[in-house]
Enzyme design. Structure first.
Site, PDB file in Angstrom:
ATOM      1  N   ASN A  11      27.740  46.456  71.318  1.00  0.00           N
ATOM      2  CA  ASN A  11      28.359  45.360  70.558  1.00  0.00           C
ATOM      3  C   ASN A  11      28.427  45.780  69.090  1.00  0.00           C
ATOM      4  O   ASN A  11      27.409  45.766  68.394  1.00  0.00           O
ATOM      5  CB  ASN A  11      27.492  44.091  70.736  1.00  0.00           C
ATOM      6  CG  ASN A  11      27.991  42.939  69.882  1.00  0.00           C
ATOM      7  OD1 ASN A  11      29.075  42.990  69.302  1.00  0.00           O
ATOM      8  ND2 ASN A  11      27.184  41.886  69.786  1.00  0.00           N
ATOM      9  N   TRP A  12      29.607  46.152  68.641  1.00  0.00           N
ATOM     10  CA  TRP A  12      29.761  46.651  67.265  1.00  0.00           C
ATOM     11  C   TRP A  12      29.824  45.529  66.228  1.00  0.00           C
ATOM     12  O   TRP A  12      29.845  45.800  65.046  1.00  0.00           O
ATOM     13  CB  TRP A  12      31.013  47.527  67.161  1.00  0.00           C
ATOM     14  CG  TRP A  12      30.758  48.943  67.577  1.00  0.00           C
ATOM     15  CD1 TRP A  12      29.661  49.417  68.241  1.00  0.00           C
ATOM     16  CD2 TRP A  12      31.601  50.082  67.354  1.00  0.00           C
ATOM     17  NE1 TRP A  12      29.771  50.771  68.439  1.00  0.00           N
ATOM     18  CE2 TRP A  12      30.952  51.198  67.908  1.00  0.00           C
ATOM     19  CE3 TRP A  12      32.851  50.265  66.756  1.00  0.00           C
ATOM     20  CZ2 TRP A  12      31.502  52.483  67.860  1.00  0.00           C
ATOM     21  CZ3 TRP A  12      33.404  51.539  66.720  1.00  0.00           C
ATOM     22  CH2 TRP A  12      32.732  52.630  67.262  1.00  0.00           C
ATOM     23  N   LYS A  13      29.926  44.287  66.700  1.00  0.00           N
ATOM     24  CA  LYS A  13      30.023  43.138  65.774  1.00  0.00           C
ATOM     25  C   LYS A  13      31.147  43.377  64.756  1.00  0.00           C
ATOM     26  O   LYS A  13      32.132  44.013  65.095  1.00  0.00           O
ATOM     27  CB  LYS A  13      28.676  42.902  65.093  1.00  0.00           C
ATOM     28  CG  LYS A  13      27.529  42.835  66.103  1.00  0.00           C
ATOM     29  CD  LYS A  13      26.274  42.230  65.564  1.00  0.00           C
ATOM     30  CE  LYS A  13      25.235  42.200  66.674  1.00  0.00           C
ATOM     31  NZ  LYS A  13      24.071  41.428  66.375  1.00  0.00           N
ATOM     32  N   HIS A 100      27.861  34.532  72.383  1.00  0.00           N
ATOM     33  CA  HIS A 100      26.881  35.243  71.548  1.00  0.00           C
ATOM     34  C   HIS A 100      26.236  34.265  70.575  1.00  0.00           C
ATOM     35  O   HIS A 100      26.906  33.387  70.036  1.00  0.00           O
ATOM     36  CB  HIS A 100      27.563  36.395  70.795  1.00  0.00           C
ATOM     37  CG  HIS A 100      26.553  37.315  70.172  1.00  0.00           C
ATOM     38  ND1 HIS A 100      25.906  37.005  69.013  1.00  0.00           N
ATOM     39  CD2 HIS A 100      26.055  38.509  70.584  1.00  0.00           C
ATOM     40  CE1 HIS A 100      25.045  37.981  68.724  1.00  0.00           C
ATOM     41  NE2 HIS A 100      25.124  38.901  69.670  1.00  0.00           N
ATOM     42  N   GLU A 102      25.401  34.470  67.586  1.00  0.00           N
ATOM     43  CA  GLU A 102      25.998  34.390  66.245  1.00  0.00           C
ATOM     44  C   GLU A 102      27.180  33.410  66.241  1.00  0.00           C
ATOM     45  O   GLU A 102      27.464  32.785  65.221  1.00  0.00           O
ATOM     46  CB  GLU A 102      26.416  35.794  65.773  1.00  0.00           C
ATOM     47  CG  GLU A 102      25.202  36.604  65.328  1.00  0.00           C
ATOM     48  CD  GLU A 102      25.351  38.106  65.471  1.00  0.00           C
ATOM     49  OE1 GLU A 102      26.473  38.602  65.646  1.00  0.00           O
ATOM     50  OE2 GLU A 102      24.302  38.797  65.422  1.00  0.00           O
ATOM     51  N   GLU A 169      19.558  37.236  75.492  1.00  0.00           N
ATOM     52  CA  GLU A 169      19.280  37.703  74.130  1.00  0.00           C
ATOM     53  C   GLU A 169      18.491  36.631  73.372  1.00  0.00           C
ATOM     54  O   GLU A 169      19.090  35.675  72.849  1.00  0.00           O
ATOM     55  CB  GLU A 169      20.586  37.961  73.379  1.00  0.00           C
ATOM     56  CG  GLU A 169      21.458  39.029  73.975  1.00  0.00           C
ATOM     57  CD  GLU A 169      22.374  39.661  72.929  1.00  0.00           C
ATOM     58  OE1 GLU A 169      22.300  40.878  72.735  1.00  0.00           O
ATOM     59  OE2 GLU A 169      23.156  38.930  72.296  1.00  0.00           O
ATOM     60  N   GLY A 175      18.561  41.722  65.865  1.00  0.00           N
ATOM     61  CA  GLY A 175      18.579  42.311  64.535  1.00  0.00           C
ATOM     62  C   GLY A 175      17.263  42.239  63.768  1.00  0.00           C
ATOM     63  O   GLY A 175      17.213  42.508  62.574  1.00  0.00           O
ATOM     64  N   SER A 206      17.591  43.906  69.457  1.00  0.00           N
ATOM     65  CA  SER A 206      16.825  44.998  68.833  1.00  0.00           C
ATOM     66  C   SER A 206      16.516  46.164  69.770  1.00  0.00           C
ATOM     67  O   SER A 206      15.489  46.826  69.615  1.00  0.00           O
ATOM     68  CB  SER A 206      15.516  44.471  68.231  1.00  0.00           C
ATOM     69  OG  SER A 206      15.794  43.620  67.147  1.00  0.00           O
ATOM     70  N   GLY A 227      23.298  46.145  69.891  1.00  0.00           N
ATOM     71  CA  GLY A 227      24.054  45.897  68.662  1.00  0.00           C
ATOM     72  C   GLY A 227      23.930  47.073  67.714  1.00  0.00           C
ATOM     73  O   GLY A 227      24.531  48.127  67.920  1.00  0.00           O
ATOM     74  N   GLY A 228      23.119  46.908  66.671  1.00  0.00           N
ATOM     75  CA  GLY A 228      22.959  47.913  65.606  1.00  0.00           C
ATOM     76  C   GLY A 228      22.919  49.354  66.090  1.00  0.00           C
ATOM     77  O   GLY A 228      23.671  50.207  65.600  1.00  0.00           O
TER      78      GLY A 228
END
Ligand code: PGA
Length: 245
Positions: A11-13, A100, A102, A169, A175, A206, A227-228
């Site tokens: 997931n590159w956001k 998600h 967010e 999640e 994150g 994470s 993600g990150g």
């Protein structure tokens, strides 16, 4: 060590421009030569602007592309700035992340999530349905109630659940570098699996090369939403390798 079929979803956001595609060849090469590649599905979910060029770049590889959200309307319409699942499919997406945290935090309701999932399935996309509790809900010990509500409302009147992957999640884990205890994770994932039969359940929050072995020791997990760490090909490759070590 695992012998299971595992999903690795990147997931590159809201990160990345055209130049971010330059390093993808490293992952393509790794995947082609990785001896366990038959038991792995890799899906990249970049920002919408990169879906088309990324699909082109990955055309001859086994790696697939997905989107990070979609509008709930099944057909085209006057919704300035929005993109629906038909449009995503048209430019090469095979999957879409829906629900998600967010987006939930930005006001997306369970009802809206349900409509989005229905429209995505109708367009022929597979859905990565995100659920998870906040820290406050965890402290109040209402994790299971929270997940039950998200599942009941999000998947209401959806029959083809075999096209839906669930990504558990915990919001407090996204994150932050924090991950749930293995025993807690095992318990929560098995709760989700009991509730939605025959559905793959992934973990997200994470995930990185340092904690992947610990996470992977939870043997009912069917993959990871990353993600990150997924923006760095080296870390992403490391995560996959360590899952199979
Ligand atoms: P993270 O994000 O791996 O950076 O915690 C996961 C996600 O939000 O899907």
């Amino acid at each position: 060590m695992t012998n299971k079929y595992m999903y690795f979803i990147a997931n590159w956001k809201m990160f990345g421009g055209l130049n971010s595609l330059n390093s993808l060849h490293k992952v393509v090469k790794f995947f082609k030569n990785f001896k366990k590649n038959k038991s792995i599905k890799i899906v990249y979910c970049p920002p919408n602007t990169l879906i088309r060029p990324m699909s082109k770049k990955l055309e001859t590889s086994q790696i697939e592309v997905g989107a990070q959200n979609c509008h709930e309307n099944e057909t085209y319409g006057a919704f300035t700035g929005s993109i629906n699942s038909l449009m995503l499919k048209n430019v090469g997406a095979k999957y879409v992340i829906i629900g998600h945290s967010e987006n939930r935090q930005a006001g997306e309701t369970d009802k809206l999530i349900n409509l989005k999932i229905k429209s995505a399935l109708k367009s022929g996309l597979k859905v990565i349905f995100c659920i998870g509790e906040t820290l406050q809900q965890k402290r109040k010990k209402i994790t299971k109630q929270t997940l039950n509500k998200q599942i009941n409302l999000g998947l209401k009147k959806i029959n083809n659940k075999n096209k839906v992957l669930v990504a558990y999640e915990p919001v407090w884990s996204i994150g932050t570098g924090l991950i749930p205890k293995s025993s807690e994770l095992l318990n929560t994932i098995s709760h989700i699996k009991k509730k939605i039969k025959k559905t793959k359940v992934l973990y997200g929050g994470s995930v990185n090369p340092k904690n992947i072995s610990e996470l992977n020791s939870v043997n009912n997990i069917d993959g990871f939403l990353i993600g990150g760490a997924s923006q760095d090909p080296k870390k992403f490759i490391d995560i996959i390798k360590k899952t199979y070590n």
